[in-house]
Write a protein that holds these residues in place. Structure first.
Motif, short mmCIF file in Angstrom:
data_model
loop_
_atom_site.label_atom_id
_atom_site.label_comp_id
_atom_site.label_asym_id
_atom_site.label_seq_id
_atom_site.Cartn_x
_atom_site.Cartn_y
_atom_site.Cartn_z
N GLN A 53 -16.38 -18.27 5.92
CA GLN A 53 -17.71 -18.71 6.32
C GLN A 53 -18.82 -18.21 5.39
OE1 GLN A 53 -18.13 -17.61 10.48
NE2 GLN A 53 -16.83 -19.31 11.15
N SER A 54 -18.45 -17.61 4.27
CA SER A 54 -19.45 -17.20 3.28
C SER A 54 -19.70 -18.34 2.30
CB SER A 54 -18.97 -15.96 2.50
OG SER A 54 -18.78 -14.87 3.37
N SER A 55 -20.90 -18.36 1.74
CA SER A 55 -21.24 -19.35 0.73
C SER A 55 -22.45 -18.85 -0.05
CB SER A 55 -21.56 -20.71 1.38
OG SER A 55 -22.69 -20.60 2.23
N TYR A 56 -22.71 -19.50 -1.20
CA TYR A 56 -23.88 -19.17 -2.00
C TYR A 56 -24.13 -20.31 -2.97
CZ TYR A 56 -20.31 -17.71 -5.43
OH TYR A 56 -19.23 -17.66 -6.29
N VAL A 57 -25.24 -20.25 -3.67
CA VAL A 57 -25.58 -21.24 -4.69
C VAL A 57 -25.45 -20.58 -6.05
CG1 VAL A 57 -27.38 -22.73 -5.64
CG2 VAL A 57 -27.11 -22.53 -3.15
N ASP A 58 -24.68 -21.20 -6.93
CA ASP A 58 -24.51 -20.63 -8.28
C ASP A 58 -25.86 -20.56 -8.97
OD1 ASP A 58 -24.05 -21.01 -11.35
OD2 ASP A 58 -22.14 -20.28 -10.56
N PRO A 59 -26.24 -19.39 -9.48
CA PRO A 59 -27.58 -19.24 -10.08
C PRO A 59 -27.78 -20.02 -11.37
CG PRO A 59 -26.27 -17.25 -10.42
CD PRO A 59 -25.49 -18.12 -9.50
N ILE A 60 -26.70 -20.39 -12.05
CA ILE A 60 -26.82 -21.12 -13.32
C ILE A 60 -26.80 -22.61 -13.09
CG2 ILE A 60 -25.73 -21.57 -15.56
CD1 ILE A 60 -24.71 -18.71 -15.54
N THR A 61 -25.80 -23.10 -12.36
CA THR A 61 -25.65 -24.55 -12.16
C THR A 61 -26.44 -25.07 -10.97
OG1 THR A 61 -23.71 -24.30 -10.74
CG2 THR A 61 -23.33 -24.42 -13.13
N LYS A 62 -26.82 -24.16 -10.05
CA LYS A 62 -27.50 -24.54 -8.80
C LYS A 62 -26.60 -25.36 -7.89
CE LYS A 62 -31.01 -22.54 -10.68
NZ LYS A 62 -31.28 -21.11 -10.36
N ILE A 63 -25.31 -25.24 -8.08
CA ILE A 63 -24.34 -25.97 -7.26
C ILE A 63 -23.84 -25.06 -6.14
CG2 ILE A 63 -22.05 -27.04 -7.27
CD1 ILE A 63 -22.59 -27.86 -10.17
N PRO A 64 -23.77 -25.54 -4.89
CA PRO A 64 -23.27 -24.73 -3.78
C PRO A 64 -21.81 -24.33 -3.98
CG PRO A 64 -24.47 -26.64 -2.97
CD PRO A 64 -24.28 -26.86 -4.44
N VAL A 65 -21.49 -23.11 -3.57
CA VAL A 65 -20.14 -22.58 -3.67
C VAL A 65 -19.71 -22.12 -2.27
CG1 VAL A 65 -18.66 -20.85 -4.77
CG2 VAL A 65 -20.62 -21.80 -6.02
N VAL A 66 -18.47 -22.44 -1.89
CA VAL A 66 -17.98 -22.11 -0.55
C VAL A 66 -16.73 -21.25 -0.64
CG1 VAL A 66 -18.96 -24.20 0.44
CG2 VAL A 66 -16.60 -24.23 -0.41
N SER A 67 -16.39 -20.64 0.48
CA SER A 67 -15.16 -19.87 0.61
C SER A 67 -13.95 -20.80 0.61
CB SER A 67 -15.19 -19.05 1.90
OG SER A 67 -13.91 -18.55 2.23
N ASP A 68 -12.81 -20.26 0.24
CA ASP A 68 -11.58 -21.06 0.23
C ASP A 68 -10.84 -21.02 1.56
OD1 ASP A 68 -10.71 -18.44 0.15
OD2 ASP A 68 -9.20 -18.76 -1.41
N ALA A 69 -11.40 -20.35 2.55
CA ALA A 69 -10.67 -20.13 3.81
C ALA A 69 -10.27 -21.43 4.49
CB ALA A 69 -11.53 -19.29 4.76
N GLY A 70 -11.05 -22.49 4.35
CA GLY A 70 -10.73 -23.74 5.01
C GLY A 70 -9.82 -24.66 4.23
N PHE A 71 -9.37 -24.22 3.05
CA PHE A 71 -8.58 -25.10 2.18
C PHE A 71 -7.15 -24.61 1.96
CE2 PHE A 71 -13.06 -25.37 1.05
CZ PHE A 71 -13.29 -26.73 1.12
N VAL A 72 -6.84 -23.42 2.42
CA VAL A 72 -5.52 -22.83 2.20
C VAL A 72 -5.18 -21.97 3.41
CG1 VAL A 72 -6.42 -20.79 1.00
CG2 VAL A 72 -4.10 -21.59 0.48
N ASP A 73 -3.89 -21.90 3.76
CA ASP A 73 -3.51 -21.13 4.94
C ASP A 73 -2.56 -19.98 4.61
OD1 ASP A 73 -1.23 -22.54 4.34
OD2 ASP A 73 -1.16 -23.68 6.21
N ALA A 74 -2.55 -19.53 3.38
CA ALA A 74 -1.69 -18.43 2.96
C ALA A 74 -2.47 -17.52 2.02
CB ALA A 74 -0.43 -18.96 2.27
N GLY A 75 -1.87 -16.38 1.68
CA GLY A 75 -2.47 -15.49 0.70
C GLY A 75 -3.39 -14.45 1.32
N SER A 76 -3.90 -13.57 0.45
CA SER A 76 -4.78 -12.49 0.88
C SER A 76 -5.89 -12.30 -0.13
CB SER A 76 -3.99 -11.19 1.06
OG SER A 76 -3.29 -10.85 -0.14
N ASN A 77 -7.04 -11.83 0.35
CA ASN A 77 -8.22 -11.65 -0.49
C ASN A 77 -8.24 -10.26 -1.12
OD1 ASN A 77 -8.90 -14.15 0.48
ND2 ASN A 77 -10.59 -13.44 1.74
N HIS A 78 -8.71 -10.22 -2.38
CA HIS A 78 -8.83 -8.94 -3.09
C HIS A 78 -10.08 -8.96 -3.95
CE1 HIS A 78 -4.62 -7.79 -2.16
NE2 HIS A 78 -4.39 -9.10 -2.28
N ASN A 79 -10.65 -7.77 -4.17
CA ASN A 79 -11.77 -7.63 -5.08
C ASN A 79 -11.29 -7.21 -6.46
OD1 ASN A 79 -13.73 -8.19 -3.10
ND2 ASN A 79 -13.68 -6.07 -2.38
#
Length: 237
Positions: A53-79
């Motif tokens: 449910q996180s999102s932001y707007v890319d500061p260079i392209t001004k294009i919205p960016v969304v989380s991948d949580a709604g597009f995949v049902d496997a894996g784990s997040n890492h920094n």
């Protein structure tokens, strides 16, 4: 089955350069200061590993960016590990985190709401950044649907690897899959989909796509809309 044909720099002919400028000007593609920016309708940019449910707007392209949580049902997040972090804008926000797939042989993102039979550009970015603390550089396969897109071979922890393909998508959705080949855990930093005019890239059809090898900058100062162009068979498209 879709055949993915490689595109490379080729011969930089003056005639092709003139052709590009003429076609771009005729189509109104080149942007001049003060002109309205082109539409981003249908654009999808996914930051893989971004919290749900996180999102932001890319500061260079001004294009919205969304989380991948709604597009995949496997894996784990890492920094990305602290030693491989850099201050913005030197390191784009999409490289701050990744999603990895240690427990599955084949893991797929499903990108919906496509127009069947239309051309799309798909771009995947990978930056290891020692996200797992293991300092083990992986290699794995990337698929567009059932077709092998390319092998992703991470040779440096700090370096980003880009995979890009232009293809006709026959259905109203498409899967981008990462496949474990026994050479390390697959992971991904970001994934983008862009609709294209069907008149672009005439080589691309229902049975053949173009797999990017290289790209040449025409000297623009912005990343969007037209910093880069393709070389195919010695001519620019």
């Amino acid at each position: 089955m879709l055949a993915l044909t490689n595109t490379s720099m080729g011969r930089r002919s003056v005639a092709c350069l003139r052709l590009l400028v003429g076609l771009a000007a005729a189509a109104g593609v080149l942007q001049v200061g003060g002109q309205r920016a082109p539409s981003i309708a249908g654009f999808l940019t996914i930051d893989c590993g971004l919290p749900e449910q996180s999102s932001y707007v890319d500061p260079i392209t001004k294009i919205p960016v969304v989380s991948d949580a709604g597009f995949v049902d496997a894996g784990s997040n890492h920094n990305t590990s602290a030693e491989y972090m850099k201050p913005a804008p030197e390191l784009g926000r999409g490289y701050h985190n990744v999603r990895s797939f240690p427990d599955t042989e084949r893991s797929c993102y499903t990108l919906p709401s496509l127009v069947p039979g239309s051309k799309y550009l798909l771009r995947a970015l990978f930056r290891y950044g020692n996200y797992d603390g293991l300092q083990k550089l992986p290699a794995f396969d990337l698929y567009l649907g059932v077709n092998l897109w390319r092998t992703v071979n991470i040779s440096e922890a700090e370096r980003a690897v880009m995979a890009e393909v232009t293809a006709v998508i026959p259905d109203d959705s498409v899967q981008v899959c990462l496949v474990n080949t026994g050479s390390g855990t697959p992971f991904i930093s970001s994934l983008a989909l862009r609709p294209l005019e069907n008149t672009l890239y005439p080589q691309v059809n229902a049975t053949q796509g173009l797999n990017l090898i290289d790209r040449f900058s025409m000297g623009g100062t912005s990343y969007y809309p037209i910093k880069y162009v393709y070389y195919t068979d010695g001519c620019i498209y």
